[in-house]
Design an enzyme around this catalytic site. Structure first.
Site, short mmCIF file in Angstrom:
data_model
loop_
_atom_site.label_atom_id
_atom_site.label_comp_id
_atom_site.label_asym_id
_atom_site.label_seq_id
_atom_site.Cartn_x
_atom_site.Cartn_y
_atom_site.Cartn_z
N ASP A 201 63.87 51.94 49.31
CA ASP A 201 62.90 51.68 48.40
C ASP A 201 61.58 51.53 49.16
O ASP A 201 61.43 51.64 50.37
CB ASP A 201 62.98 50.55 47.36
CG ASP A 201 62.04 50.47 46.29
OD1 ASP A 201 61.40 51.35 46.02
OD2 ASP A 201 61.86 49.28 45.67
N GLU A 204 57.27 55.53 50.31
CA GLU A 204 56.16 56.51 50.29
C GLU A 204 55.17 56.66 51.47
O GLU A 204 55.13 57.85 51.77
CB GLU A 204 55.38 56.15 49.10
CG GLU A 204 55.91 56.42 47.58
CD GLU A 204 56.97 55.43 47.19
OE1 GLU A 204 56.77 54.23 48.06
OE2 GLU A 204 57.81 55.39 46.35
#
Ligand SMILES: *[C@@H]1O[C@H](CO)[C@@H](O)[C@H](O)[C@H]1NC(C)=O
Ligand SMILES: *[C@@H]1O[C@H](CO)[C@@H](O)[C@H](O)[C@H]1NC(C)=O
Ligand SMILES: *[C@@H]1O[C@H](CO)[C@@H](O)[C@H](O)[C@H]1NC(C)=O
Length: 596
Positions: A201, A204
């Protein structure tokens, strides 16, 4: 790059710069376009069989005992489930590669207990490495410093951002030394907590400060002549400075590849450590990630709009070569409602990847917290999914081996049917199973479209090509089988470990001409490269004969065909032969024309 769809129709491309490589895939049909695309970016990995089962997760399972109770309740209330997850609750001061000695002190024992019951266990792994522990107390950072694995800022010092544990450094996965260090961290953790997969997770990469705790220099990389409409309005909003340095280049050139490079490193590490098919689930994605990882659609809200949007989201990833994809059922952000959660579990039963995941402050949304009627509806959706897993697994084999899609938009299967082109509220599994979920609050019927073919309900009743209203009370998700297809099923059980030992069944949906075809790919479900190493069996079924298996290994001996249903038999059979012997107990229904 920003791509704007113009009404003309036309596409406007705006790029921040760099080298553009344009590929044009000529098809001519949609399936060929996807295959041509995947020949460039890579065919998807074959997932482990268990990963197609049901996954349950929540931020807020705050102790091992809470986590154990959740899994136990699922089992006691007869909900099929393969994988229990933990969010960052497990970690000591939210630092990855550690576990909380008080609340998760017996995490290794808990994982062993799950394994003994035929279940699997996955936990979250964020890339941000806490940089403020006392030296000598947190080896992922100490060791990472020594081995020089972290991303640097513009003046060459380690770039510090902020994520869940506070100040963090970010591994540079374009550096081979970093991938080796990452593997060593995972190996060390896995030797204590034998996880079956990893959930990557915040990759980005996400940061709670803009660029770094020191901000970013004022440069062209941070403020290029054109900034696409990104969240926060600046390229470094919620992430690292664009001028940050990675082994391969500036972060500016690599930002969108962060999740892909982490997925590659994580997949490779798990493969070396477990020597079984890796399971990785990533939030960030880039073309090619389907070779290493599945993707979930991020932190969706618990509302009807997000339920609807999840279908195009899942179908898009199918086209991008990431067949293992799903949205968090019942929604992640905000409280769900009983009705929304039932409808979402019904739709989720047909996401290629099915996980119920909830945010910390919310009311619980495990299936067993709802009323009996809702529970029954969710249970039957889960049993339906589990009964269809041999079929789903075979579709994944075709995705892996020949770049087919698993969840499939109608237009791919019916490219010449103009009605099919705009439909994003229904979809197919492969070419033969049409899924028509309820997506509106309060609805008990559903406006649906059946593309050009004869379609069978699971009861055997047929419907022809048309727009129609389907009854859809709370306990129902409409699923139709396309004529000419044979669907392999298996008696469901509470885990795939158990269901894989059960007898198989076939649904034979005859075409008007009286034929049907289907297939089954079967292997041990977790060994690496079974297709590539010829370590599988593959059976083709046709309406006349069950063929000799095309590819055999010993595993087939234990497969038992428990029964079959033939849809569309025009008149009662006089007799039925199995292996040359007359079958005594078969039935025929004149209303549905089903032969059992
Ligand atoms: C979990 O429950 C067991 C049995 O009730 C108890 O002995 C143990 O102390 C509990 N563990 C934690 C960390 O609370
Ligand atoms: C890089 O990091 C160091 C240490 O945190 C800091 O002193 C320096 O100002 C940073 N450089 C830039 C360009 O932000
Ligand atoms: C969500 O549910 C929780 C727990 O039942 C409750 O405390 C909270 O107020 C609810 N939130 C909203 C926005 O309704």
């Amino acid at each position: 790059v920003e791509v704007i769809l113009q009404p003309t129709p036309a596409l406007t491309w705006v790029s921040t710069g760099g080298i553009l490589d344009l590929y044009i895939f000529l098809g001519p049909d949609p399936q060929s376009v996807i295959r041509q695309y995947l020949q460039i970016i890579g065919y998807p990995m074959m997932p482990p069989y268990w990963s197609l089962g049901f996954h349950l997760c929540r931020w807020g399972y705050t102790t091992t005992n809470t986590t154990r109770k959740v899994a136990q309740r699922m089992h006691d209330e007869n909900f099929p489930m393969d994988v229990q997850w933990n969010d960052l609750d497990y970690a000591n001061k939210r630092r990855v590669f550690t576990f909380d000695p008080w609340r998760f002190g017996d995490l290794p024992e808990m994982v062993e207990e799950f394994h003994k019951r035929g279940m699997k266990y996955i936990l979250i792994l964020d890339p941000g490495i806490s940089s403020t522990s006392t030296p000598g107390t947190y080896s992922p950072f100490d060791d990472g410093l020594k081995r020089d694995v972290f991303i640097k800022n513009a003046t060459g010092q380690i770039l510090i951002g902020k994520v869940w544990p506070g100040p963090t450094a970010f591994p540079d996965f374009t550096n081979p030394d970093t991938r080796q260090w990452w593997e060593d961290c995972i190996r060390d953790f896995h030797s204590k907590v034998p996880v079956d997969g990893l959930w990557i997770d915040m990759n980005e990469p996400a940061s709670f400060v803009q660029g770094s705790v020191e901000g970013c220099p004022d440069s062209d990389l941070e403020n290029p002549p054109y900034t696409p409409s990104v969240v926060g309005g600046r390229l470094n909003s919620g992430t690292l400075c664009m001028s940050a340095r990675q082994k391969m280049s500036f972060h500016y050139n690599l930002h969108n590849l962060y999740g892909l490079t982490e997925a590659y490193a994580t997949h490779s590490a798990l493969l070396k450590i477990r020597r079984k098919r890796p399971f990785v689930l990533s939030r960030s994605s880039f073309p090619g990630i389907g070779r290493f990882s599945g993707v979930w659609t991020g932190d969706v809200r618990s509302d009807w709009e997000q339920l609807r949007f999840s279908i195009p989201a899942v179908l898009q990833f199918s086209l991008f070569g990431v067949p293992l994809v799903g949205a968090d059922t019942c929604g992640f952000g905000g409280n769900t409602t009983e009705e929304l959660c039932v409808r979402w579990m019904q739709l989720g039963a047909f996401y290629p990847f099915m996980r119920n995941h909830n945010d910390k402050p919310n009311a619980p949304q495990e299936p067993y917290v709802f009323g009996q009627r809702a529970q029954a509806a969710m249970r039957s959706a889960l049993y339906l999914r589990y009964s269809l897993l041999p079929f789903l697994y075979t579709l994944f084999h075709h995705a892996h081996a020949s770049a087919e899609t698993v969840a499939r938009p109608l237009f791919m299967e019916f490219p010449n049917d103009p009605n099919s082109r705009t439909i994003d509220k229904q979809f197919l599994w492969g070419s033969s199973l049409l899924i028509s979920p309820v997506l509106e609050q309060g609805a008990v019927e559903l406006a649906a479209y059946l593309p050009p073919a004869t379609w069978y309900m699971f009861t055997g009743f047929t419907t022809l090509w048309q727009f129609l209203l389907l009854p859809a009370p709370l306990d129902t998700i409409n699923v139709h089988v396309r004529e000419g297809h044979i669907i392999p099923q298996q008696e469901p059980a509470l885990t795939t470990t158990a269901s894989r030992n059960n007898p198989f069944f076939l649904i034979v949906a005859l075409s008007a001409g009286g034929w049907a075809r289907g297939d089954l790919f079967w292997d041990d479900g977790e060994s690496v490269d079974t297709f590539e190493m010829q370590n599988y069996c593959y059976v083709i079924f046709t309406s006349q004969v069950v063929s000799n298996p095309l590819k055999l290994n010993g595993a087939l001996d234990s497969l038992v065909l428990g029964g079959l249903q033939v849809f569309g038999v025009p008149s009662p059979p006089r007799y039925i032969l199995a292996n040359g012997e007359k079958v005594r107990d078969f039935t025929y229904r004149t209303d549905t024309k089903v032969s059992f």
